[in-house]
Design a protein around this motif. Structure first.
Motif, mmCIF file in Angstrom:
data_model
loop_
_atom_site.group_PDB
_atom_site.id
_atom_site.type_symbol
_atom_site.label_atom_id
_atom_site.label_comp_id
_atom_site.label_asym_id
_atom_site.label_seq_id
_atom_site.Cartn_x
_atom_site.Cartn_y
_atom_site.Cartn_z
ATOM 1 N N ALA A 1 17.994 -12.049 24.719
ATOM 2 C CA ALA A 1 18.225 -10.615 24.849
ATOM 3 C C ALA A 1 16.893 -9.883 24.811
ATOM 4 O O ALA A 1 15.928 -10.349 24.195
ATOM 5 C CB ALA A 1 19.115 -10.120 23.709
ATOM 6 N N THR A 2 16.863 -8.746 25.470
ATOM 7 C CA THR A 2 15.726 -7.840 25.394
ATOM 8 C C THR A 2 16.246 -6.529 24.823
ATOM 9 O O THR A 2 17.239 -5.989 25.315
ATOM 10 C CB THR A 2 15.108 -7.595 26.780
ATOM 11 N N ALA A 3 15.598 -6.058 23.773
ATOM 12 C CA ALA A 3 15.993 -4.798 23.141
ATOM 13 C C ALA A 3 14.835 -3.821 23.217
ATOM 14 O O ALA A 3 13.689 -4.182 22.935
ATOM 15 C CB ALA A 3 16.401 -5.029 21.692
ATOM 16 N N ARG A 4 15.156 -2.601 23.614
ATOM 17 C CA ARG A 4 14.171 -1.527 23.698
ATOM 18 C C ARG A 4 14.627 -0.389 22.787
ATOM 19 O O ARG A 4 15.794 0.001 22.825
ATOM 20 C CB ARG A 4 14.064 -1.029 25.136
ATOM 21 N N PHE A 5 13.684 0.141 22.008
ATOM 22 C CA PHE A 5 14.039 1.215 21.083
ATOM 23 C C PHE A 5 12.781 1.894 20.573
ATOM 24 O O PHE A 5 11.684 1.340 20.658
ATOM 25 C CB PHE A 5 14.862 0.679 19.909
ATOM 26 N N ASP A 6 12.971 3.090 20.052
ATOM 27 C CA ASP A 6 11.896 3.828 19.395
ATOM 28 C C ASP A 6 12.149 3.809 17.898
ATOM 29 O O ASP A 6 13.299 3.818 17.448
ATOM 30 C CB ASP A 6 11.851 5.281 19.873
ATOM 31 N N VAL A 7 11.066 3.781 17.148
ATOM 32 C CA VAL A 7 11.131 3.816 15.691
ATOM 33 C C VAL A 7 10.153 4.879 15.198
ATOM 34 O O VAL A 7 8.995 4.887 15.597
ATOM 35 C CB VAL A 7 10.735 2.454 15.074
ATOM 36 N N ALA B 1 0.802 -1.220 0.000
ATOM 37 C CA ALA B 1 0.000 0.000 0.000
ATOM 38 C C ALA B 1 0.838 1.275 0.000
ATOM 39 O O ALA B 1 0.326 2.343 -0.324
ATOM 40 C CB ALA B 1 -0.931 0.006 1.214
ATOM 41 N N ASN B 2 2.108 1.174 0.339
ATOM 42 C CA ASN B 2 2.933 2.369 0.507
ATOM 43 C C ASN B 2 4.210 2.254 -0.292
ATOM 44 O O ASN B 2 5.036 1.387 -0.048
ATOM 45 C CB ASN B 2 3.250 2.567 1.994
ATOM 46 N N ARG B 3 4.342 3.154 -1.244
ATOM 47 C CA ARG B 3 5.523 3.131 -2.107
ATOM 48 C C ARG B 3 6.782 3.573 -1.375
ATOM 49 O O ARG B 3 7.880 3.141 -1.703
ATOM 50 C CB ARG B 3 5.303 4.020 -3.312
ATOM 51 N N SER B 4 6.644 4.460 -0.399
ATOM 52 C CA SER B 4 7.815 5.005 0.264
ATOM 53 C C SER B 4 7.652 4.925 1.769
ATOM 54 O O SER B 4 6.791 5.594 2.336
ATOM 55 C CB SER B 4 8.013 6.466 -0.155
ATOM 56 N N ILE B 5 8.459 4.083 2.407
ATOM 57 C CA ILE B 5 8.435 3.943 3.856
ATOM 58 C C ILE B 5 9.817 4.317 4.377
ATOM 59 O O ILE B 5 10.824 3.793 3.914
ATOM 60 C CB ILE B 5 8.083 2.506 4.278
ATOM 61 N N GLY B 6 9.818 5.229 5.328
ATOM 62 C CA GLY B 6 11.064 5.599 5.979
ATOM 63 C C GLY B 6 11.078 5.044 7.389
ATOM 64 O O GLY B 6 10.050 5.033 8.069
ATOM 65 N N VAL B 7 12.217 4.571 7.826
ATOM 66 C CA VAL B 7 12.364 4.017 9.166
ATOM 67 C C VAL B 7 13.553 4.706 9.824
ATOM 68 O O VAL B 7 14.675 4.616 9.337
ATOM 69 C CB VAL B 7 12.610 2.482 9.132
ATOM 70 N N ARG B 8 13.291 5.395 10.937
ATOM 71 C CA ARG B 8 14.374 6.033 11.678
ATOM 72 C C ARG B 8 14.408 5.441 13.082
ATOM 73 O O ARG B 8 13.461 5.573 13.851
ATOM 74 C CB ARG B 8 14.179 7.543 11.735
ATOM 75 N N LEU B 9 15.508 4.746 13.374
ATOM 76 C CA LEU B 9 15.678 4.105 14.670
ATOM 77 C C LEU B 9 16.290 5.077 15.665
ATOM 78 O O LEU B 9 17.220 5.808 15.331
ATOM 79 C CB LEU B 9 16.616 2.899 14.555
ATOM 80 N N GLY B 10 15.785 5.028 16.891
ATOM 81 C CA GLY B 10 16.440 5.729 17.989
ATOM 82 C C GLY B 10 17.519 4.809 18.544
ATOM 83 O O GLY B 10 17.832 3.770 17.958
ATOM 84 N N GLY B 11 18.070 5.157 19.672
ATOM 85 C CA GLY B 11 19.059 4.296 20.308
ATOM 86 C C GLY B 11 18.461 2.951 20.676
ATOM 87 O O GLY B 11 17.284 2.859 21.037
ATOM 88 N N ILE B 12 19.245 1.907 20.557
ATOM 89 C CA ILE B 12 18.785 0.551 20.840
ATOM 90 C C ILE B 12 19.469 0.080 22.124
ATOM 91 O O ILE B 12 20.689 -0.088 22.151
ATOM 92 C CB ILE B 12 19.101 -0.414 19.687
ATOM 93 N N ASP B 13 18.685 -0.113 23.185
ATOM 94 C CA ASP B 13 19.203 -0.573 24.467
ATOM 95 C C ASP B 13 19.010 -2.089 24.529
ATOM 96 O O ASP B 13 17.875 -2.573 24.412
ATOM 97 C CB ASP B 13 18.448 0.111 25.606
ATOM 98 N N VAL B 14 20.098 -2.834 24.690
ATOM 99 C CA VAL B 14 20.030 -4.300 24.702
ATOM 100 C C VAL B 14 20.509 -4.815 26.055
ATOM 101 O O VAL B 14 21.593 -4.464 26.513
ATOM 102 C CB VAL B 14 20.903 -4.912 23.578
ATOM 103 N N ASP B 15 19.682 -5.639 26.683
ATOM 104 C CA ASP B 15 20.041 -6.328 27.925
ATOM 105 C C ASP B 15 20.185 -7.806 27.605
ATOM 106 O O ASP B 15 19.243 -8.433 27.113
ATOM 107 C CB ASP B 15 18.956 -6.155 28.997
#
Length: 141
Positions: A94-100, A74-88
């Motif tokens: 592993a558990t990873a927490r992040f914003d997208v 449905a979407n020709r253009s998708i942008g993905v911007r990751l924030g910092g990835i915190d991994v325990d």
């Protein structure tokens, strides 16, 4: 000629350095991000376990695959911007927490052409690769 030898040795040593498990999980998340932008659903799903459960069991792997395909079609253009990835790390898990922040040039997928989601994801090593076996996400205000 001597500096080429030094450069070649430096590249070889860097290539042979073992990546930490936390960095390998971060790399897997970044691979998913790039695959999403490139509309490569198979590459995204390659990092998802067969027994995936999302949002406390509301979404299984098949439902995730269908949702992903639907959005990519449905979407020709998708942008993905990751924030910092915190991994325990905890052993082989592993558990990873992040914003997208996701953006859509067409304006059809996201109400305001972009949205930011907070993810908490669970990872485990399967057949030599880190794969996501669970995830929860919520939209950030």
């Amino acid at each position: 000629m001597r500096w080429w030898t030094t450069l070649a040795c430096s590249i070889f040593v860097a290539a042979c350095a073992r990546q930490s498990d936390a960095d390998a999980v971060r790399a897997a998340i970044m691979e998913i991000s790039r695959a999403t932008e490139a509309h490569q659903s198979a590459d995204v799903l390659a990092r998802v376990s067969d027994d995936f459960a999302g949002n406390t069991g509301e979404v299984d792997r098949a439902q995730l695959a269908n949702l992903l395909r639907m959005q990519l079609l449905a979407n020709r253009s998708i942008g993905v911007r990751l924030g910092g990835i915190d991994v325990d790390m905890s052993g082989e898990r592993a558990t990873a927490r992040f914003d997208v922040t996701l953006t859509d040039a067409s304006g059809r997928w996201f109400a305001e052409r972009s949205t930011t989601l907070h993810f908490v994801t669970g990872w485990r090593r399967e057949r030599g690769a880190w794969r996501c076996y669970n995830a929860s996400w919520e939209q950030k205000p």
